[in-house]
Write an enzyme that holds these catalytic residues in place. Sequence first.
Site, PDB file in Angstrom:
ATOM      1  CE  LYS B  94      -1.061  41.904 112.433  1.00 39.00           C
ATOM      2  NZ  LYS B  94       0.090  40.965 112.448  1.00 39.00           N
ATOM      3  CD  GLU B 116       3.917  42.037 105.711  1.00 43.55           C
ATOM      4  OE1 GLU B 116       4.845  42.813 105.429  1.00 43.55           O
ATOM      5  OE2 GLU B 116       3.590  41.768 106.882  1.00 43.55           O
ATOM      6  CB  SER B 382      -5.205  40.074 118.650  1.00 39.82           C
ATOM      7  OG  SER B 382      -6.034  39.255 117.854  1.00 39.82           O
TER       8      SER B 382
END
Lengths: 267, 405
Positions: B94, B116, B382
Site C-alpha cells: 500500500k 479510507e 502483497s
Amino acid sequence: MNRLADHLTQLRTRGRKALSLFVTAGYPSVDSTVPLVVELSKSGVDLIELGIPFSDPIADGPTIQMSSETALRNGMTLQRTLEMAEEIRKRCSVPLVLMGYANPVYTYGTKKFVSRCAEIGVDGMIIPDVPLEESAEFQRLSQEHNIAMVFLAAPTTPDERLIQLDEHSTGFLYCVSITGVTGARQGLANQAEEFLQRARRCVKRNPLLVGFGIATPEDARRVGSISDGVIIGSALMKVIGNASGNHVVENAIRFITPIRNALDTLE
Amino acid sequence: MNQIIETLPDKTGHFGKFGGRFVPETLISALHDLECAYFSIKGDAAFQAEFKSLLQDYVGRPTPLYFAKQLTARYEKARIYLKREDLCHTGAHKINNTIGQILLAKYLGKTRIIAETGAGQHGVATATVSAMMGLQCAVYMGTEDMARQEINVTRMRLLGAEVIPVTSGTRTLKDATNDALRDWVATVRDTFYVIGSVVGPHPYPMIVRDFQSVIGRETKQQILEKEKHLPSHLIACVGGGSNSLGLFYDFLSDDVRMIGVEAAGFGVASGKHAATLTAGTPGILHGSYSYVLQDAAGQILPAHSISAGLDYPGVGPEHSYLKDIGRVKYVSVTDEEALEATFRLTSCEGILPALESSHALAYLEYLMPQTSPNDTVVVNLSGRGEKDLPTIIQAWTKRGQKELR
C-alpha cells in the site's frame, strides 16, 4: 419547451420565488409518500423532487442517508418509486422531478427509465453522480422524450463550466449552496452568497434553484433574494421522520408554511 | 490488441466501457486539477527522483523476489517465486501508492490528507507518510473493521492520525469510502483524498496503478536475472485490485498468463463473498463504472471476506476491462482455503502472509497440478500477516492446532 421549464419561467415572470421540496420515496413509510406530496402540492409548493433511495448516497449527509436506509428497509426500489410517481401524477399536477443516484437507474435501464418517466408524466430528472462528462445518453434521451435533465453546479465550479452547465441543463440549474453534502448547517447564507452572485453573472438561460442546507425561513429568504428559488430536503425529512402516522402531512405543512411566507415577502 | 492496453485509460478516463467519473459536481474541478497535476509530475524529473529515493530508502525497495524452494518442492511442478511486498515499510504494498499520492498532495499545496481503510494497511501507510511529511491526516474506517484490526487502529493513532469510526451501512470498507468521499466533498479546497486502490473516479485508477506498477517492473527485471526468461504465470489477490494491477501492468503485452484471485468468503454460492468479478455485474459505485455486487434493483450488496482488505463489493475498472477482453483470468477461493494457505506458507517457508495475500497462495492448489517443471509462477505476497494474528490464531485453535504440512 418542457413543462418544468415553462412552469419555472412563468414563476420568474410573475416574480414568485420557487419552493421545491425533496421527499425520499418511501420515507418514513411506503404509504406516507403519495398523500404527503399531494397535500404539499396544495400548500404553495412549486416543485417536488421525489428521491429514489440508494444504498450508497455519497452526496448526502446523515439525514438523507438515514431516510434512504429506512426507505430501502421498507422495500423501496426504483420500480416502486416510479409507481408512486404515477400515483402522484393521477392525483395532482404538481411539477415532478425524480432525483436519484446513477446505479439503480443504470440497472433498471436508462432508456426504459426515461421513457417510463415520459409515460407517467414526470417532468424532469436529477442524477447527482452523473456530471456533464458522463451524461451523453441521458441528454439524448431527455431531448427525445422532452423531459428536463437538471444539472448541478457547485461553489467549486469555475465560471466557464457554469456557462457550459447552463447550456446543457434544462428546466433549471440546481445550485449547490455550499461545498459539502446535503443537510442543515450554520452560516449557510453567507457562504452561498458569493457563489450565487457568480452564478447569476454566468447563467443566462436557466432559473437558479438553490439547495443543500436550507432549513429555516431566514435561510430561504436570504438565499431566495439572490436566486429564483430554494430546494429543501434534509430539514423536511427530519420533520417528517419525527412524526407518526397522520402527523406526517400536518408537520410538513406546519414546517413549510413560514418558509413559503418568507419567500413571498420577496415577491 | 495487447499493444494498446497499456495506453488506457482514454482521455475521458475510460477503460473500454468501464471507469469514468461518476461523482457530484463539487468534486469535478478537483479531479481536473488532480489529473493536470499528475500529468505534469509524471514527466517531472525532480518529482520522479524524490519518489524513487523515498521508495528506496523509506519503503525499502526493491523488494526481493524470493525463490520459495520448500513450497516448490511441495508441488514438484513449476518453480514458485514470491514477490516480497510484505517486506515493505508498514507491511504491505500500500505504501508505494501512498508516497506517490502524498507527494502529489504537496505539489498541489493541500494541507490535509484523508483516506479510507479496510484492513487498516492503507490507513497505516497513509498515516505513516503523513507523519513523515508533516501533514494532518484523518482515516475513515468502518467500526466492523476497527474491531477486527485493532492493532492497526492504535498504530494509526500513534502516528498522529485521527481515526474516524464509520457506523453507516455495512460498517466496512464500502461505507468508509462513502464517508471519505463525503468529507472530500466538503473539504476539497484544502484536502487531498488518498484513495488506496485502483478504484474511484478518474484519474485515481490510473494514478494508483502507475504508482503500484513498480511491483511488476521490479519483478520483470528480477525474474529475468534469476531465470533468464519471463514467468509463465502471475498470481495476485484482488479486492479493489491495486497489488494485482501493480504486478500485472508491466506484463500486459507479454506472453504471461495472469490470474486474479478474489475472496469467495463462505463460497460464491452462499452469497457471502467478495468475488465481484466472478459473481458481480457492471454498475456504478464510488465514482466509476465497473463490476459491483448488487441486487436486481441496483442496490449495492454487502460483501464478506475473512480478510478485511478484500471485503469490498466493488473492483477497479481496469480489472473489469481486463476480465471482459479475457486478458486476465479471475478466480476465487474461500475463507477456509485462504486460512489453510496461511498455515502452509508459515510452516513451510517461515513467512506469515496477510490473509489477503493468502488468497493468491491458496490458488496454487488449483494451478500447480496444471503446470510443468519448466514453468515459473510468481505470487505477489502483497502483505504480512501480523495484523491478522488474532483471526489466524483463532482459526488455528479451532482446528485443534494440528500438525501442519
